[in-house]
Design an enzyme around this catalytic site. Structure first.
Site, PDB file in Angstrom:
ATOM      1  N   ARG A  47      43.788  18.153  29.072  1.00 25.63           N
ATOM      2  CA  ARG A  47      44.691  19.166  29.663  1.00 25.63           C
ATOM      3  C   ARG A  47      46.086  19.033  29.043  1.00 25.63           C
ATOM      4  NH1 ARG A  47      41.746  17.504  34.386  1.00 25.63           N
ATOM      5  NH2 ARG A  47      43.426  16.151  35.108  1.00 25.63           N
ATOM      6  N   LYS A 137      55.757  29.684  42.194  1.00 27.58           N
ATOM      7  CA  LYS A 137      54.765  30.739  42.420  1.00 27.58           C
ATOM      8  C   LYS A 137      53.840  30.354  43.561  1.00 27.58           C
ATOM      9  CE  LYS A 137      50.623  31.310  40.871  1.00 27.58           C
ATOM     10  NZ  LYS A 137      49.417  31.398  40.000  1.00 27.58           N
ATOM     11  N   GLU A 178      53.165  36.407  45.009  1.00 28.20           N
ATOM     12  CA  GLU A 178      51.926  36.923  44.388  1.00 28.20           C
ATOM     13  C   GLU A 178      50.846  37.289  45.406  1.00 28.20           C
ATOM     14  OE1 GLU A 178      49.958  34.285  41.599  1.00 28.20           O
ATOM     15  OE2 GLU A 178      48.473  35.799  41.078  1.00 28.20           O
ATOM     16  N   LYS A 220      54.519  39.575  41.888  1.00 24.21           N
ATOM     17  CA  LYS A 220      53.404  39.448  40.932  1.00 24.21           C
ATOM     18  C   LYS A 220      52.150  40.023  41.589  1.00 24.21           C
ATOM     19  CE  LYS A 220      50.760  36.036  38.325  1.00 24.21           C
ATOM     20  NZ  LYS A 220      50.841  34.839  37.495  1.00 24.21           N
TER      21      LYS A 220
HETATM   22  P1  13P Z   1      45.490  35.732  35.690  1.00 19.83           P
HETATM   23  O1  13P Z   1      46.406  36.563  34.848  1.00 19.83           O
HETATM   24  O2  13P Z   1      44.430  35.013  34.906  1.00 19.83           O
HETATM   25  O3  13P Z   1      44.954  36.492  36.865  1.00 19.83           O
HETATM   26  O4  13P Z   1      46.352  34.547  36.273  1.00 19.83           O
HETATM   27  C1  13P Z   1      47.570  34.833  36.815  1.00 19.83           C
HETATM   28  C2  13P Z   1      47.876  33.863  37.877  1.00 19.83           C
HETATM   29  O5  13P Z   1      48.854  33.169  37.802  1.00 19.83           O
HETATM   30  C3  13P Z   1      46.997  33.788  39.037  1.00 19.83           C
HETATM   31  O6  13P Z   1      47.629  33.080  40.058  1.00 19.83           O
END
Ligand code: 13P
Length: 340
Positions: A47, A137, A178, A220
């Site tokens: 990773r 986030k 998000e 988001k």
């Molecule tokens: P994806 O663009 O692969 O959906 O991932 C964005 C993300 O941060 C999901 O939490």
């Protein structure tokens, strides 16, 4: 610097013309899934190697203003002992951190889930900030089927999302909010629009209740698309019109930027959809990206766990970032996929 100035400085660094955010914050189970698809074992070393490789992509900062990291990455270093968060800063990229702790089933709401991670969040944020993170986030998910998401799930998830955002701002950390209405299933585009409108609406009511400063956060969201299993596909223009319509109904103009997730769309479709949105009339907010898979898939495919492929990985990531940067201006076209 006082907290409001600090938040504004981070917003100014994140919200820039022609740029978006790279989501590289896959949790341990998610990165294991991505690695498995290319035959790589998910060890801490693998990773670290992979994430060092993508963060050292030459000139990535031309199109990427921020990168969302996973907690583990924030504590990792390059072979030369440079912190990975410092690598980002060298490229003029603001480091951020995923702070939610994943999801659980929501009691008394069959099929619905709730995101956890509020306990101890303030203390964790102080630590992340010391390690260099300037934004955070938190992801809420909503499954569409005949009975979900329930009103209970829509309200409960909005509440935790708003509480998270308020705690972040109090610590001088810009929250990315998000809410993700999932693409899984065979639902129609209209059903995605209906659910997303209810979800976004509830999220902004909760943000208001918790006195979150809208100027100092980013949204988001998912795009408005038909379910993955629905045979009826939508064109980028159709997706753009429907997505902007729902966002105009629910997202106040004070929000500086909307950075979409890719949510399982192919890299090409995610770019084309964003491009189509930026070809519509000017909107009150920037329309940008915060893609995970849609930026990293070609890079992962190029890597396959072999250090000899490093340059190919970086070229693949740079190319996707560049095309999304062009889509920020609505100037992308499909022919650019092969011309590089
Ligand atoms: P994806 O663009 O692969 O959906 O991932 C964005 C993300 O941060 C999901 O939490």
């Amino acid at each position: 610097m006082n907290i409001q100035d600090e938040l504004q400085a981070t917003i100014d660094a994140l919200v820039q013309k022609g740029k978006g955010i790279l989501a590289a914050d896959e949790s341990s189970p998610t990165i294991a899934k991505r690695f498995q698809a290319i035959g790589v074992e998910s060890t801490e070393e693998n990773r670290r190697t992979y994430r060092c490789m993508i963060l050292t992509t030459p000139d990535l900062g031309e199109f990427i203003s921020g990168v969302i990291l996973f907690e583990e990455t924030l504590g990792q270093h390059t072979d030369d002992g440079i912190k990975l968060s410092a690598l980002c800063l060298q490229q003029d990229i603001v480091p951020g951190i995923k702070v939610d702790k994943g999801k659980l089933s929501l009691p008394n709401a069959p099929g619905d889930e709730i995101t956890q991670g509020l306990d101890g969040l303030e203390l964790r944020l102080k630590g992340y900030k010391q390690q260099g993170a300037r934004f955070a986030k938190w992801r809420d998910v909503y499954n569409i089927n005949e009975t979900t998401p329930s009103l209970l799930a829509v309200q409960a998830n909005a509440e935790v999302l708003a509480r998270y955002a308020a705690v972040c701002q109090a610590q001088g950390i810009v929250p990315i909010v998000e809410p993700e209405v999932l693409i899984n299933g065979d639902h129609s585009l209209a059903r995605c629009a209906e659910v997303s409108e209810a979800v976004f609406n509830e999220v902004f009511h909760a943000l208001h209740r918790h006195q979150v400063v809208l100027e100092h956060m980013l949204l988001k969201p998912n795009m408005i698309v038909p379910g993955k299993l629905n045979p009826q596909k939508a064109s980028p223009h159709e997706v753009a019109v429907q997505t902007v319509k729902i966002l105009r109904r629910t997202v106040p103009a004070a929000v500086p930027s909307i950075n979409f997730l890719s949510g399982g769309l192919t890299p090409e479709v995610a770019t084309a959809n964003l491009n189509a949105m930026n070809q519509l009339d000017p909107q009150p907010w920037e329309l940008s990206f915060s893609y995970g898979r849609a930026l990293q898939e070609p890079a992962l495919q190029a890597w396959k766990g072999d250090a000899a492929n490093t340059q190919k990985v970086q070229v693949a990531l740079y190319q996707r970032a560049r095309l999304n940067g062009i889509a920020r201006y609505g100037k992308y076209n499909e022919a650019m996929e092969s011309n590089h």
